[in-house]
Design a protein around this motif. Structure first.
Motif, PDB file in Angstrom:
ATOM      1  N   ASN A  78       0.830  -1.206   0.000  1.00 56.46           N
ATOM      2  CA  ASN A  78       0.000   0.000   0.000  1.00 56.46           C
ATOM      3  C   ASN A  78       0.863   1.254   0.000  1.00 56.46           C
ATOM      4  OD1 ASN A  78      -2.223  -1.689   0.213  1.00 56.46           O
ATOM      5  ND2 ASN A  78      -2.286  -1.551   2.453  1.00 56.46           N
ATOM      6  N   PRO A  79       0.396   2.327  -0.614  1.00 54.85           N
ATOM      7  CA  PRO A  79       1.128   3.597  -0.500  1.00 54.85           C
ATOM      8  C   PRO A  79       1.085   4.104   0.935  1.00 54.85           C
ATOM      9  CG  PRO A  79      -0.995   3.916  -1.580  1.00 54.85           C
ATOM     10  CD  PRO A  79      -0.812   2.442  -1.453  1.00 54.85           C
ATOM     11  N   PRO A  80       2.174   4.709   1.412  1.00 54.95           N
ATOM     12  CA  PRO A  80       2.222   5.158   2.812  1.00 54.95           C
ATOM     13  C   PRO A  80       1.438   6.452   3.020  1.00 54.95           C
ATOM     14  CG  PRO A  80       4.238   5.758   1.685  1.00 54.95           C
ATOM     15  CD  PRO A  80       3.437   4.961   0.697  1.00 54.95           C
ATOM     16  N   PRO A  81       1.018   6.719   4.246  1.00 55.79           N
ATOM     17  CA  PRO A  81       0.376   8.006   4.538  1.00 55.79           C
ATOM     18  C   PRO A  81       1.392   9.143   4.439  1.00 55.79           C
ATOM     19  CG  PRO A  81       0.774   6.784   6.554  1.00 55.79           C
ATOM     20  CD  PRO A  81       1.114   5.858   5.428  1.00 55.79           C
ATOM     21  N   LEU A  82       0.920  10.304   4.000  1.00 57.90           N
ATOM     22  CA  LEU A  82       1.813  11.443   3.811  1.00 57.90           C
ATOM     23  C   LEU A  82       1.614  12.530   4.852  1.00 57.90           C
ATOM     24  CD1 LEU A  82       1.467  11.825  -0.074  1.00 57.90           C
ATOM     25  CD2 LEU A  82       3.136  10.457   1.191  1.00 57.90           C
ATOM     26  N   ASP A  83       0.535  12.442   5.636  1.00 58.29           N
ATOM     27  CA  ASP A  83       0.211  13.523   6.560  1.00 58.29           C
ATOM     28  C   ASP A  83       0.645  13.242   7.994  1.00 58.29           C
ATOM     29  OD1 ASP A  83      -1.526  11.428   6.825  1.00 58.29           O
ATOM     30  OD2 ASP A  83      -3.304  12.671   7.210  1.00 58.29           O
ATOM     31  N   ARG A  84       1.396  12.162   8.215  1.00 57.91           N
ATOM     32  CA  ARG A  84       1.812  11.803   9.577  1.00 57.91           C
ATOM     33  C   ARG A  84       2.967  10.821   9.486  1.00 57.91           C
ATOM     34  NH1 ARG A  84       0.132   6.654  10.324  1.00 57.91           N
ATOM     35  NH2 ARG A  84      -1.715   5.912   9.200  1.00 57.91           N
ATOM     36  N   PRO A  85       3.640  10.561  10.607  1.00 60.99           N
ATOM     37  CA  PRO A  85       4.693   9.536  10.599  1.00 60.99           C
ATOM     38  C   PRO A  85       4.124   8.172  10.229  1.00 60.99           C
ATOM     39  CG  PRO A  85       4.880  10.887  12.558  1.00 60.99           C
ATOM     40  CD  PRO A  85       3.592  11.275  11.903  1.00 60.99           C
TER      41      PRO A  85
END
Length: 347
Positions: A78-85
């Protein structure tokens, strides 16, 4: 380390703290250590910098500055989240912590630009039941991992197999491990369902070291370690060895000392012989040079003393008789003392 990261760290069997979705740690990550990029090939203190052998063996682990994930795997990621660690999770026994463990954790920490790394460690009961006895107790293992600079949080009493409930409870984005199937008594690959969900991020295993290898070294050299500890003052009772075993170790020690003394003497004798041979070669070279120089002098002296006589002897012309034929002196008979000269007629 940030205050919220320190407050959430678990060690020594402390209670687990569940992170609600609104937890501040979802928006704050521990900043990288000062000068981290200048300390590669990965050692926190720059150990191995400038040593070609270490640099060739352990390549630097670079921090991935993009949010790209591998696309060449047989499972989706899955693509990682960009708005948090990005919340990464590594689990294991971590007995006799070694550089293979540390490099795996470093890879996980550097796999994405902004990572919050959690490490789950199984307790002694599960480990001894499923895998075998450990060298360190669970408390010692927890405390050892607490000093790893790459780790933001330790989860004690972690489950042997990651479950869906565990992933949700700790809001784990990715589970990190090398992607070789890890079999258990219950399944062929304990991470299969994580891979199916796209929540598995692979790391590269460091070859040449493992806890099993370290234990094998100790077992292989067991007597040497016993002798070392006896020499340091530990009693046979503390080492759990019998009187006979102690005497056997003492005998081994004496034999080893005798062997080393013999090797030392042989080594010294060999060095002496080599030195003597070198001296002899030098003398032979000097003698050769001496006689080569004197030989020229002898030739010159011989020529100056006997040169005229030698020239007369070897330069004398043979006498020529009548008709140009050589003259022979022939004794006429055995009863006569006079010599008769005769000229050969072309014979």
């Amino acid at each position: 380390m940030s205050a919220n990261g320190e407050s959430s760290r678990r060690a020594g069997g402390g209670a687990q703290a569940v992170s609600p979705p609104s937890s501040p740690k979802l928006t704050v990550s521990r900043p990288p250590s000062p000068g981290l990029s200048a300390m590669d090939p990965g050692s926190p203190m720059g150990l191995g910098d400038g040593d070609p052998s270490i640099m060739d063996t352990f390549k630097p682990i670079e921090t991935n500055m993009s949010y790209d994930v591998p696309t060449d795997k047989p499972y989706k990621i899955n693509p990682p989240p960009l708005d948090r660690p990005v919340r990464l999770y590594c689990d294991g026994i971590y007995d006799l912590v070694h550089y293979g463990h540390m490099r795996a954790l470093e890879q996980a920490k550097k796999s994405l630009p902004n990572v919050y790394l959690m490490v789950g460690m199984c307790n002694d009961l599960d480990t001894h039941t499923r895998k075998g006895k450990t060298v360190l107790t669970e408390g010692e293992r927890y405390e050892s991992m607490r000093h790893c600079r790459w780790v933001d949080e330790i989860i004690t009493d972690a489950p042997w197999i990651v479950t869906q409930e565990f992933l949700d409870e700790h809001e784990i984005d990715y589970v990190c491990h090398d992607d070789i199937p890890y079999a258990s008594a219950d399944c062929d690959d304990v991470y299969a369902f994580v891979k199916a969900q796209g929540r598995f991020l692979p790391t590269q295993r460091t070859d040449g070291v493992s806890t099993s290898d370290l234990i094998t070294r100790i077992v292989r050299d067991y007597d040497k370690y016993l002798r070392r500890n006896l020499e340091r003052g530990m009693s046979p009772k503390e080492l759990n060895i019998s009187f006979l075993k102690e005497q056997e170790l003492n005998l081994q020690k004496h034999v080893s000392e005798i062997r080393e003394q013999i090797k030392k003497n042989i080594r010294g004798t060999r060095e002496d012989l080599v030195g003597e041979l070198e001296d002899l070669k030098a003398e032979l070279r000097n003698t050769k040079m001496f006689w080569e120089d004197r030989g020229q002098d002898f030739v010159r002296g011989f020529s100056s003393m006997f040169g005229t006589q030698v020239t007369k002897i070897f330069g004398r012309k043979r006498r020529i008789g009548d008709g140009g034929a050589p003259v022979k002196r022939i004794r006429a008979s055995s009863s006569k003392d006079s010599l008769v000269s005769a000229t050969s007629e072309g014979h």
